[in-house]
Design an enzyme around this catalytic site. Structure first.
Site, PDB file in Angstrom:
ATOM      1  N   LYS A  53       0.853  -1.180   0.000  1.00 40.29           N
ATOM      2  CA  LYS A  53       0.000   0.000   0.000  1.00 40.29           C
ATOM      3  C   LYS A  53       0.892   1.235   0.000  1.00 40.29           C
ATOM      4  O   LYS A  53       1.661   1.451   0.935  1.00 40.29           O
ATOM      5  CB  LYS A  53      -0.906  -0.013   1.239  1.00 40.29           C
ATOM      6  CG  LYS A  53      -1.850   1.169   1.348  1.00 40.29           C
ATOM      7  CD  LYS A  53      -2.716   0.996   2.599  1.00 40.29           C
ATOM      8  CE  LYS A  53      -3.699   2.140   2.761  1.00 40.29           C
ATOM      9  NZ  LYS A  53      -4.543   1.964   3.964  1.00 40.29           N
TER      10      LYS A  53
ATOM     11  N   ASP B 192     -14.199   3.995  10.595  1.00 41.52           N
ATOM     12  CA  ASP B 192     -14.627   3.968   9.197  1.00 41.52           C
ATOM     13  C   ASP B 192     -14.996   2.557   8.767  1.00 41.52           C
ATOM     14  O   ASP B 192     -14.640   2.109   7.673  1.00 41.52           O
ATOM     15  CB  ASP B 192     -13.535   4.540   8.287  1.00 41.52           C
ATOM     16  CG  ASP B 192     -14.071   4.964   6.925  1.00 41.52           C
ATOM     17  OD1 ASP B 192     -15.286   5.246   6.826  1.00 41.52           O
ATOM     18  OD2 ASP B 192     -13.294   5.006   5.959  1.00 41.52           O
TER      19      ASP B 192
END
Length: 208
Positions: free
Chosen positions: A15, A106
């Site tokens: 990532k 989230d």
């Protein structure tokens, strides 16, 4: 990105941070730290952290095969048995996070990964928005600023108020609602209207 270890051939997911803002970098570093601190099998594992030659930071994580819960929901609602199996594993992941005084902030179908195989394995992803409750090092947003995804936000989160583990529990309820019915509790083309629904309207009955 999919990466391969040059010596042992192990496949990993890499990532890479695109945003060069200092706050974004701090959140990225915090994500690597908090995931390893929690150390739960239902949370994606982070192996390493580094900086690329162009100075962009990156995380090296376990490589998962399967699909996101969002991709699965695009094919329709999920049967009760499977939805409960997914929810149980999310509860274990959140329980481990909350036990370490971490709030995800989230939780949504996009951040839930269903690993393919004979046995259903669920992985909770993306702790980049997480808040570390035992100090303020991971709170990268100012007071009164909304953080999260409007469609799944708790009322206190929608107001930009201080939150704790109960915000994740509320959001998990919304995800479970969507798994069983095929739609989130509140939906609108306007993010502001969705937030208003969370603040003012009672949750609809799944049977409706």
């Amino acid at each position: 990105y999919l990466g391969v270890h040059p010596l042992i051939g192990k496949r990993v997911a890499i990532k890479v941070l695109r945003d060069s803002e200092p706050d974004a970098f701090a959140r990225f570093v915090a994500e690597a730290r908090v995931v390893n601190e929690i150390g739960n099998s239902n949370i994606v594992d982070v192996f390493a952290f580094g900086t690329a030659p162009d100075r962009r930071p990156f995380l090296v994580m376990e490589w998962l095969q399967g699909e996101s819960l969002r991709a699965r929901l695009l094919r329709g609602k999920i049967d009760v048995e499977t939805a409960c199996a997914i929810a149980r594993q999310l509860v274990r992941a959140l329980g481990a996070a909350h036990g370490n005084r971490v709030v995800h902030r989230d939780l949504k179908p996009d951040n839930v990964f269903l690993v393919e195989g004979e046995v259903l394995i669920v992985k909770l992803l993306d702790f980049g928005m997480a808040k570390l409750l035992k100090n303020d090092q991971m709170t990268q947003t100012a007071s009164g600023v909304f953080v999260g995804t409007p469609m799944y936000a708790s009322p206190e989160q929608a107001r930009g108020l201080a939150i704790d583990h109960r915000a994740d529990i509320y959001t998990l309820g919304g995800v479970l609602f969507e798994m069983l019915t095929g739609r989130p509790p509140f939906a609108s083309k306007s993010a502001f209207e969705v937030i208003s629904m969370h603040l003012t309207q009672p949750a609809p009955r799944p049977s409706s």
